[in-house]
Every structure is written in structure tokens, then in C-alpha cells.
Write an enzyme that holds these catalytic residues in place. Structure first.
Site, mmCIF file in Angstrom:
data_model
loop_
_atom_site.group_PDB
_atom_site.id
_atom_site.type_symbol
_atom_site.label_atom_id
_atom_site.label_comp_id
_atom_site.label_asym_id
_atom_site.label_seq_id
_atom_site.Cartn_x
_atom_site.Cartn_y
_atom_site.Cartn_z
ATOM 1 N N GLU A 31 0.837 -1.201 0.000
ATOM 2 C CA GLU A 31 0.000 0.000 0.000
ATOM 3 C C GLU A 31 0.877 1.258 0.000
ATOM 4 O O GLU A 31 0.595 2.230 -0.714
ATOM 5 C CB GLU A 31 -0.899 0.042 1.247
ATOM 6 N N ALA B 220 13.033 -44.526 -9.825
ATOM 7 C CA ALA B 220 14.327 -45.202 -9.934
ATOM 8 C C ALA B 220 14.125 -46.520 -10.668
ATOM 9 O O ALA B 220 13.020 -47.074 -10.668
ATOM 10 C CB ALA B 220 14.903 -45.476 -8.544
ATOM 11 N N SER C 220 18.999 -43.870 -10.466
ATOM 12 C CA SER C 220 17.930 -42.885 -10.670
ATOM 13 C C SER C 220 18.441 -41.597 -11.290
ATOM 14 O O SER C 220 17.684 -40.652 -11.470
ATOM 15 C CB SER C 220 17.283 -42.566 -9.328
ATOM 16 N N THR D 221 17.489 -40.984 1.348
ATOM 17 C CA THR D 221 18.028 -40.221 0.220
ATOM 18 C C THR D 221 19.446 -39.748 0.509
ATOM 19 O O THR D 221 20.320 -39.776 -0.360
ATOM 20 C CB THR D 221 17.110 -39.004 -0.049
ATOM 21 N N ASP E 157 22.057 -41.044 -2.123
ATOM 22 C CA ASP E 157 22.502 -40.093 -3.156
ATOM 23 C C ASP E 157 23.511 -39.060 -2.656
ATOM 24 O O ASP E 157 24.074 -38.327 -3.448
ATOM 25 C CB ASP E 157 21.299 -39.329 -3.736
ATOM 26 N N GLY F 77 12.982 -39.085 -1.198
ATOM 27 C CA GLY F 77 12.513 -40.152 -0.340
ATOM 28 C C GLY F 77 11.034 -40.422 -0.416
ATOM 29 O O GLY F 77 10.235 -39.678 0.136
ATOM 30 N N PRO F 78 10.667 -41.527 -1.126
ATOM 31 C CA PRO F 78 9.265 -41.922 -1.216
ATOM 32 C C PRO F 78 8.676 -42.288 0.140
ATOM 33 O O PRO F 78 7.481 -42.093 0.381
ATOM 34 C CB PRO F 78 9.280 -43.143 -2.149
ATOM 35 N N THR F 79 9.511 -42.787 1.050
ATOM 36 C CA THR F 79 9.006 -43.194 2.360
ATOM 37 C C THR F 79 8.576 -41.974 3.154
ATOM 38 O O THR F 79 7.471 -41.898 3.691
ATOM 39 C CB THR F 79 10.109 -43.955 3.144
ATOM 40 N N LEU F 80 9.475 -40.994 3.204
ATOM 41 C CA LEU F 80 9.167 -39.766 3.934
ATOM 42 C C LEU F 80 7.970 -39.046 3.306
ATOM 43 O O LEU F 80 7.062 -38.594 3.999
ATOM 44 C CB LEU F 80 10.403 -38.849 3.937
#
Ligand code: AOF
Ligand code: ZN
Length: 382
Positions: A54, A163, A169, A197, A201, A312-315
Site C-alpha cells: 500500500e 528409480a 535414478s 536419500t 545419493d 525419499g518416497p518413504t518420507l
């Protein structure tokens, strides 16, 4: 020309110019018209501690604001924080009407609409509320829910795999998509990854866009604001905070996330004994693993408004299961694997009735890949 929706749409557009640089503050845009309904000034909030939208727009309008109308995406504040109250600035400028889109949920700053009304200003709200909500989703979520806004990002093939069967991956998606990820990371306050991860990685988890943002406003706002915020969090060089969810403290001392290039927080279970030399936060551990809500509360305490969840697919499964994902950004490569790791692990769904529904919000091509953006919700046609 007096077209209220068009003026508010412009204000939303202006607000978006602050995306990625205003944290822990909201993004806000403002258009001021003169008494004849001509645009007299525009402004947006560029960085925390800087002038509110503003005030920027009123400065641009000067005397022309008298008797005019202000369109603002967020209810004008009525408090003195790092700057003075916008209600006061609007009254001093002699603005006759204020139209805002979204009420301010921040109890410290709210009440601006009432204050203006009490001083004889005509006040209306709700115009393009949905659009103004969307652009400010991260900040609004953090204020309303008391936790950071969580974006889960993943990259996968057309058949949803992140992956190959042997675990490899690297480079499923293109350099363009990876560059886009770095840009998104840079706009977040924290980047979260799981220990899986980190062990697999050894990622850096830093934001490394090849070039600064294309938006000049963002460029100029970034350095000062970033370092001020970083200093608050004990960070160096204004990089987003790297967060490793690692209940048993398995992060190797030599892991790249602990290289000191950016601040790193390792979240461990409160019962874990460790000699790991890192900034550790101990959290309750239950049947669902580490208490992710407690983690988010701690991040919010450290000034994190938006968090970028990756790795991380688990997390990711745990976040989805607990309803802690506010936005999904998926990079989909035009390739097929047919076997290998799914992008998302267990998310608490055993039958179709338990499906996690999302609504697509954006689809775009990034190099050869697709970028899909979705938010929780139920598609209307279903
Ligand atoms: C902004 N920018 O354009 C508007 C805001 O610490 P301060 O003084 O900058 O105040 C931040 C609060 O002011 C913020 O949480 C929100 O409630 C209100 N409005 N904030 O950062 C703006 N209009
Ligand atoms: Zn203000």
C-alpha cells in the site's frame, strides 16, 4: 476505466512479483486509482522489513490518491511492525475507498478494515478472494495452521517410477527440469529430505539456480532480505535451511548436507543417542515414525514459512498420510521403466475409498518434460 475485477487482478499480479522473497511476510499487491478512476500508482511488497504494498503504491500516486480507491490483495495492516500501519498511510493520503481481497489472519496486524471504516473510508472485501488466496497460499497456510506450507516435489517416468529396478535414478528428468527445481528450492525457506536419500545419493540439498530469477524485483529484493532472514536462523549466505529426517542419526559425519555451505538441521528421535556433530532437533517418535507435525512446528519456530519436501518416497508417504502436503510439483519424463521404485511410498491407503485426491492447477512443458502442479481437493467432475 473503473473495472474493479481488472484492478484486483492487476494487484494479484503485482503480489506475485514478491513470490520467493518476502518470507516470513506475505506477498501483497496494491493498485491506487485517483478520484476519476484512473490508475495513479502501483506497488507490491518485495521483502520483509521493506515498505508494504500500500505504501509503495501510495508513494507512486502522490497527491492523486486523494479521494481515490485502493485495491489491495490483503487487508491493510493496522499495526506497527517493521513499518508503520498501512491504515494510517491510507488515511493520511485521503483515500476514499479501500477494496481488499483476503482478510488478514494475522491477529497482530488484523483490524485494518474496521479501522478504516471507523474513519469514514468506504471498505469492501472479497473481490477475487480465491486468486488472492492462491498467490499467498504459503503465508496464509503458515499463519492459519501454525506450520510451514509444504510442497512435495518428485521426478518420475510416465509410469510413475523414480528409480530403476537396480536403484539407479540419475537424470530421469532433463537439465531444464532440474534447473526449475533449483529455482523452486531457492524460493523456499527449507528443503527437507529423508535419511534414505542422504545415504543413497549424498545430495547437497542447496539451491543452485544457474541464473538468478528472471524477475528484476526478485533479484533486487533477494540478497539483503535473504541474509537478514538467514542471520535470524543462524544461517550462512542466505541458503534455505537443509533438513534431514533421520530418527536414528545415521547421517554420516562426512555427508555433503553437513558441508557447511548452508545451514542444516538433523531431526532425530528423542531417544536416539548420538555423537553426530550437527544442529540436532530431538522429536517424539511414534508408530508412524518421527513426529512430522512436531518437526514442522519446530521449523515454523525457526521462521520457515515454506518448505520444499524432496528425496525419499518413504518420507513423502508419511507426509501425505498425515495430510501435511499442501502442494505437489511433479516432473514427469516421457520415458517408461516398468519396474523400480514408485515415486511415493506407503501413504496409508489400503482401499480406493482412502485415496488422496488432488486438483491440477498447472500443467506446463519444461524442456522435454511435463511439470504438473496439484493441490489437495476434489476435482469437480468426479
Ligand atoms: C507485509 N507486506 O504489503 C502488507 C502486510 O513486520 P511488518 O511491519 O512488515 O508487518 C508484517 C505484517 O503486516 C504481515 O504479517 C501482515 O499481517 C501485514 N500486512 N505485510 O509484509 C504488505 N500489507
Ligand atoms: Zn501494512
Amino acid at each position: 476505466m473503473d473495472d474493479p475485477a481488472a484492478h484486483m487482478a492487476r494487484a494479484v499480479e503485482l503480489a506475485a512479483l514478491g513470490l520467493g522473497t518476502t518470507s516470513p511476510n506475505p506477498v501483497v499487491g496494491c493498485v491506487v486509482l485517483d478520484a476519476r478512476g484512473e490508475v495513479a500508482g502501483e506497488g507490491f511488497h518485495a521483502y520483509a522489513g521493506g515498505p508494504h504494498a500500500e505504501v509503495v503504491a501510495l508513494r507512486a500516486a502522490g497527491e492523486r490518491a486523494r479521494g481515490g480507491t485502493a485495491y489491495v490483495t490483503l487487508e491493510p495492516c493496522d499495526h506497527t511492525g517493521s513499518t508503520g500501519p498501512c491504515t494510517k498511510a491510507l488515511l493520511a493520503a485521503g483515500v476514499a475507498r479501500v477494496v481488499y481481497a483476503v482478510p488478514d489472519p494475522n491477529p497482530v496486524a488484523a483490524g485494518g478494515g474496521e479501522r478504516l471504516r471507523a474513519h469514514g473510508v468506504e471498505v469492501a472485501h472479497g473481490l477475487l478472494e480465491e486468486e488472492a488466496e492462491r498467490v499467498n497460499a504459503a503465508w496464509l497456510t503458515s499463519v492459519r495452521l501454525g506450520r510451514p506450507y509444504v510442497t512435495w516435489k518428485f521426478a518420475a517416468t510416465l509410469d510413475g517410477r523414480s528409480a530403476a529396478a537396480d536403484g539407479t535414478s540419475k537424470w530421469i528428468t532433463s537439465p531444464e527440469a532440474r534447473e526449475d527445481v533449483h529455482r523452486l528450492r531457492a524460493g523456499a525457506d527449507a528443503i527437507i529430505a529423508g535419511i534414505g536419500t542422504v545415504l543413497a545419493d549424498d545430495p547437497l540439498l542447496t539451491a543452485r539456480p544457474a541464473k538468478q530469477s528472471a524477475r528484476p524485483a526478485e533479484r533486487s529484493a533477494r540478497p539483503a532480505e535473504r541474509s537478514a532472514r538467514a542471520a535470524e536462523r543462524g544461517a550462512v549466505r542466505g541458503e534455505p535451511l537443509r533438513v534431514v529426517v533421520d530418527s536414528r542419526a545415521r547421517t554420516p559425519q562426512g555427508a555433503r548436507v553437513l558441508d557447511g555451505a548452508a545451514p542444516t538441521l538433523v531431526a532425530i528421535a528423542d531417544s536416539t543417542e548420538t555423537g553426530l556433530a550437527a544442529d540436532l532437533v530431538r522429536l517424539p517418535y511414534g508408530p508412524d515414525g518421527l513426529d512430522l507435525r512436531a518437526l514442522l512446528t519446530e521449523l515454523r519456530r525457526r521462521g520457515v514459512v515454506s518448505a520444499f519436501l524432496e528425496g525419499g518416497p518413504t518420507l513423502a508417504g508419511s507426509f501425505v498420510r498425515q495430510g501435511l502436503v499442501d502442494r505437489v510439483v511433479a516432473y514427469v519424463a516421457p520415458a517408461l521403466l516398468g519396474s523400480g521404485r514408485a515415486a511415493l511410498g506407503q501413504a496409508g491407503v489400503s482401499t480406493i475409498a482412502g485415496i488422496h485426491s488432488f486438483v491440477f492447477e498447472e500443467v506446463s512443458l519444461i524442456g522435454p518434460d511435463l511439470r504438473l502442479v496439484a493441490r489437495p481437493g476434489t476435482p469437480k467432475e468426479k
